[in-house]
Design a protein around this motif. Structure first.
Motif, mmCIF file in Angstrom:
data_model
loop_
_atom_site.group_PDB
_atom_site.id
_atom_site.type_symbol
_atom_site.label_atom_id
_atom_site.label_comp_id
_atom_site.label_asym_id
_atom_site.label_seq_id
_atom_site.Cartn_x
_atom_site.Cartn_y
_atom_site.Cartn_z
ATOM 1 N N ARG A 151 -40.049 -54.462 35.582
ATOM 2 C CA ARG A 151 -39.992 -53.202 36.349
ATOM 3 C C ARG A 151 -38.682 -52.449 36.129
ATOM 4 N NH1 ARG A 151 -40.091 -53.682 42.296
ATOM 5 N NH2 ARG A 151 -40.907 -51.596 42.604
ATOM 6 N N GLN A 193 -41.660 -62.251 57.291
ATOM 7 C CA GLN A 193 -42.064 -63.040 56.129
ATOM 8 C C GLN A 193 -41.131 -64.204 55.998
ATOM 9 O OE1 GLN A 193 -43.754 -59.638 53.095
ATOM 10 N NE2 GLN A 193 -41.621 -59.782 53.291
ATOM 11 N N LYS A 217 -32.839 -58.826 45.206
ATOM 12 C CA LYS A 217 -33.748 -59.593 44.341
ATOM 13 C C LYS A 217 -33.042 -60.897 43.975
ATOM 14 C CE LYS A 217 -36.569 -55.989 43.703
ATOM 15 N NZ LYS A 217 -37.761 -55.878 44.530
ATOM 16 N N HIS A 231 -45.052 -49.181 53.438
ATOM 17 C CA HIS A 231 -46.016 -50.244 53.764
ATOM 18 C C HIS A 231 -45.464 -51.232 54.798
ATOM 19 C CE1 HIS A 231 -43.955 -52.669 50.639
ATOM 20 N NE2 HIS A 231 -44.436 -53.723 51.268
ATOM 21 N N TYR A 232 -44.122 -51.234 55.004
ATOM 22 C CA TYR A 232 -43.584 -52.121 56.030
ATOM 23 C C TYR A 232 -44.129 -51.765 57.421
ATOM 24 C CZ TYR A 232 -40.654 -55.373 53.621
ATOM 25 O OH TYR A 232 -40.237 -56.432 52.867
ATOM 26 N N LYS A 260 -47.159 -53.705 58.518
ATOM 27 C CA LYS A 260 -47.078 -55.156 58.749
ATOM 28 C C LYS A 260 -47.259 -55.443 60.238
ATOM 29 C CE LYS A 260 -44.119 -56.056 54.743
ATOM 30 N NZ LYS A 260 -44.607 -57.076 53.839
ATOM 31 N N LYS A 277 -44.454 -44.421 48.165
ATOM 32 C CA LYS A 277 -43.048 -44.246 47.851
ATOM 33 C C LYS A 277 -42.794 -44.633 46.384
ATOM 34 C CE LYS A 277 -40.021 -47.687 48.252
ATOM 35 N NZ LYS A 277 -40.247 -48.860 47.387
ATOM 36 N N GLU A 293 -35.751 -61.357 48.610
ATOM 37 C CA GLU A 293 -36.858 -61.585 47.672
ATOM 38 C C GLU A 293 -36.404 -62.554 46.603
ATOM 39 O OE1 GLU A 293 -39.562 -58.090 46.829
ATOM 40 O OE2 GLU A 293 -37.613 -57.117 46.906
ATOM 41 N N HIS A 349 -37.812 -49.062 53.719
ATOM 42 C CA HIS A 349 -38.210 -50.199 54.560
ATOM 43 C C HIS A 349 -37.137 -50.587 55.580
ATOM 44 C CE1 HIS A 349 -41.283 -50.285 51.627
ATOM 45 N NE2 HIS A 349 -40.695 -51.046 50.746
ATOM 46 N N LYS A 352 -37.993 -65.719 49.925
ATOM 47 C CA LYS A 352 -38.714 -64.492 50.265
ATOM 48 C C LYS A 352 -38.733 -64.474 51.782
ATOM 49 C CE LYS A 352 -42.176 -61.299 49.804
ATOM 50 N NZ LYS A 352 -41.883 -59.976 49.348
ATOM 51 N N ASP A 406 -34.543 -48.239 46.553
ATOM 52 C CA ASP A 406 -35.847 -48.914 46.507
ATOM 53 C C ASP A 406 -36.206 -49.538 47.860
ATOM 54 O OD1 ASP A 406 -38.183 -49.995 45.143
ATOM 55 O OD2 ASP A 406 -37.191 -51.947 45.251
ATOM 56 N N MET A 407 -35.230 -50.036 48.592
ATOM 57 C CA MET A 407 -35.531 -50.792 49.813
ATOM 58 C C MET A 407 -34.834 -50.244 51.066
ATOM 59 S SD MET A 407 -37.530 -53.294 48.826
ATOM 60 C CE MET A 407 -37.504 -54.585 50.042
ATOM 61 N N TYR A 412 -38.178 -48.504 36.006
ATOM 62 C CA TYR A 412 -38.207 -47.844 37.319
ATOM 63 C C TYR A 412 -36.948 -48.217 38.110
ATOM 64 C CZ TYR A 412 -38.831 -48.062 42.381
ATOM 65 O OH TYR A 412 -38.608 -47.992 43.736
HETATM 66 C C1 BG6 Z 1 -41.531 -52.248 47.428
HETATM 67 C C2 BG6 Z 1 -40.376 -52.258 46.477
HETATM 68 O O1 BG6 Z 1 -41.541 -51.050 48.175
HETATM 69 O O2 BG6 Z 1 -41.434 -53.341 48.336
HETATM 70 C C3 BG6 Z 1 -40.328 -53.583 45.731
HETATM 71 O O3 BG6 Z 1 -40.501 -51.199 45.555
HETATM 72 C C4 BG6 Z 1 -40.362 -54.752 46.691
HETATM 73 O O4 BG6 Z 1 -39.170 -53.651 44.896
HETATM 74 C C5 BG6 Z 1 -41.486 -54.610 47.706
HETATM 75 O O5 BG6 Z 1 -40.526 -55.924 45.931
HETATM 76 C C6 BG6 Z 1 -41.381 -55.682 48.777
HETATM 77 O O6 BG6 Z 1 -42.513 -55.644 49.610
HETATM 78 P P1 BG6 Z 1 -42.980 -56.932 50.419
HETATM 79 O O7 BG6 Z 1 -44.084 -56.433 51.306
HETATM 80 O O8 BG6 Z 1 -43.437 -57.935 49.407
HETATM 81 O O9 BG6 Z 1 -41.775 -57.407 51.177
#
Ligand code: BG6
Length: 485
Positions: free
Chosen positions: A214, A368, A329, A169-170, A173, A139, A207, A231, A334, A226-227, A217
């Motif tokens: 960054r 997390q 952010k 990628h979520y 997990k 993504k 986070e 996710h 986190k 982005d999120m 972007y």
């Molecule tokens: C990414 C975003 O897809 O996921 C980032 O682009 C973000 O901005 C990240 O920091 C968070 O991933 P994780 O696995 O650390 O929660």
């Protein structure tokens, strides 16, 4: 023979996530036999130099996780190769094609998405999109529905849908997959998993990091794109979907798409009531002074670094159950969690005084910093008090809590699961085209409503849980965000 080509093989994603993941899989003996791993990038360097860089990156990560061993590394090293290519040119891809021949080829695009369309077109011309080939796309694919479709059409021109693996990628997990096990591997939760028993759902992805370097972007995307588009909506889908008939990729994804289609559109009249935008200003994050987003960027911007949304799912199961989502952010922790807030008991037989009021049950699915699923239930406080006193007890449904199970396994990088699945051709944990399309459609409606209503981000101090308006979003409905104890 099988080959994994990492386009952008020298970049941040490859060095921080993909190659360490491959090392861990190697260490556990999980990589397909005979697999070759080929880094492909623009930089004119030798395979030896590339491998030396991979060694450094992988070793640092594996040592931190205490699973570094030279034998695993030598096995991985024997698989590694590097080729300098211009991936947008079919000519330049020819030597790569010669190297991998007719093996099972999985190509991972860990490059700027602005190049995706040109790369897949060149891959097709170079014979890297044949039936034995798969493509993995990181993504963000596009920044709205229109640009997503432009890129995805180019992808569809080169590859058929069952060859395309869109990563979120979520979904790799462990706890996210555990959510599927929890819901559909038990009988006790599913009968309660609806608007008769559940009051609301909260999804938080906090986070502590700022946007920092960054920003070029990030400024184009903001927290919404982005999120939330990916996710958060994926997590929402897994909580809200109907039971699929089996775990086949299409059975699961059909159910997720139905949820996305049922999301109530956010209109311009509603946007201020159901969404919040925020942007961090200077503050203190993790004990250190932190700059504001505008200072990092060098000039003011209207990009949101925090977003909170109340989503409603218009179907029978979820009618009247709001789903609150927030991410940002420079928040204090986190922390990623899904909170399932059950309704209170219909009538309490206990005293409503400081002796312990009956609290409604709450399930917290924590992704997390810890991976844990817990359920809060009411319990009698032991003792001989004349009037019964209650207390909430948190039951952990995690690994090893019965004292007998083995210690929890190492926390894997989400990409380990996803790389294995992509190479095996299993797309259950990947996003189908129509899912991405629906998610963009809904997110576009939110951003259009923002533009039309002129809703700007509210400031929040770095190191806090977002702007006050995010608390108000909840408070207006008589609820509040979960706080950690
Ligand atoms: C990414 C975003 O897809 O996921 C980032 O682009 C973000 O901005 C990240 O920091 C968070 O991933 P994780 O696995 O650390 O929660």
């Amino acid at each position: 023979m099988a080959a994994l080509i990492l386009f952008g093989g020298g970049g941040d994603l490859a060095m921080r996530m993909l190659l360490p993941s491959l090392y861990f899989l190697e260490h556990d003996g999980l990589l397909p036999e005979g697999l070759k791993i080929i880094g492909a990038a623009r930089s004119e360097e030798s395979a030896d130099d590339y491998i030396a860089k991979v060694h450094e990156a992988v070793k640092a990560r594996a040592e931190a996780d205490k699973v570094w061993d030279e034998a695993s590394w030598s096995r991985m090293k024997a698989r590694l190769d590097y080729l300098a290519v211009d991936a947008t040119s079919p000519e330049s891809l020819k030597p790569l094609k010669d190297k991998v021949g007719d093996s099972e080829i999985t190509s991972f695009l860990a490059v700027s998405p602005s190049l995706y369309a040109r790369i897949v077109t060149a891959m097709k011309a170079a014979g890297l999109a044949e039936k034995n080939c798969r493509i993995v796309l990181e993504k963000p694919v596009g920044r709205d529905l229109k640009s997503f479709l432009e890129i995805d059409d180019a992808v569809a021109h080169a590859f058929s849908e069952n060859q395309v693996f869109r990563i979120d990628h979520y979904l790799g997990k462990e706890t996210v997959q555990n959510l599927i096990a929890l819901r559909f591997g038990n009988t006790i939760f599913e009968p309660l998993w609806n608007n008769l028993s559940i009051d609301h759902v909260q999804i938080t992805i906090g986070e502590t990091v700022g946007v920092g370097d960054r920003w070029p972007y990030y400024d184009e995307y903001g927290a919404l794109r982005d999120m939330l588009q990916n996710h958060m909506l994926q997590l929402l889908c897994l909580v809200a979907m109907e039971p699929p008939s089996d775990l086949d990729p299409d059975s699961v994804r059909n159910e997720k798409v139905k949820v996305l289609r049922s999301l109530r559109p956010v209109t311009v009249d509603e946007v201020e009531r159901v969404t919040v935008r925020g942007q961090y200003v200077a503050g203190v994050s993790e004990g250190k002074p932190a700059k504001g987003y505008d200072e990092e960027r060098g000039q003011p911007s209207d990009t949101e670094t925090f977003v909170a949304v109340r989503a409603d799912i218009d179907n029978w199961r979820w009618a009247g159950v709001p789903f609150f989502m927030r991410t940002g952010k420079r928040l204090p922790e986190k922390r990623t969690e899904i909170v399932i807030q059950f309704k209170p008991v219909p009538h309490s037989i206990f005293d409503r005084d400081d002796r312990g009021e009956v609290q409604a049950n709450r399930m917290i699915i924590e992704l997390q910093p810890e991976e844990d699923i817990s359920l809060t239930v009411m319990n009698k406080r032991p003792g001989l008090d004349q009037r019964m006193q209650l207390q909430p007890i948190k039951m952990s449904l995690s690994w090893g809590v019965d004292g007998k199970s083995a210690a929890p396994p190492r926390r894997r990088i989400a990409y380990e699961r996803l790389l294995l699945d992509a190479m095996a051709g299993d797309s259950t944990l990947f996003v189908r085209r129509d899912e991405a399309e629906q998610a963009w459609k809904w997110v576009d409606e939110v951003s259009e409503a923002w533009a039309e209503s002129g809703l700007k981000p509210d400031d929040y101090v770095a190191g806090t849980w977002g702007p006050e308006s995010a608390d108000m979003l909840m408070a207006r409905t008589g609820r509040d965000w979960n706080t950690t104890d």
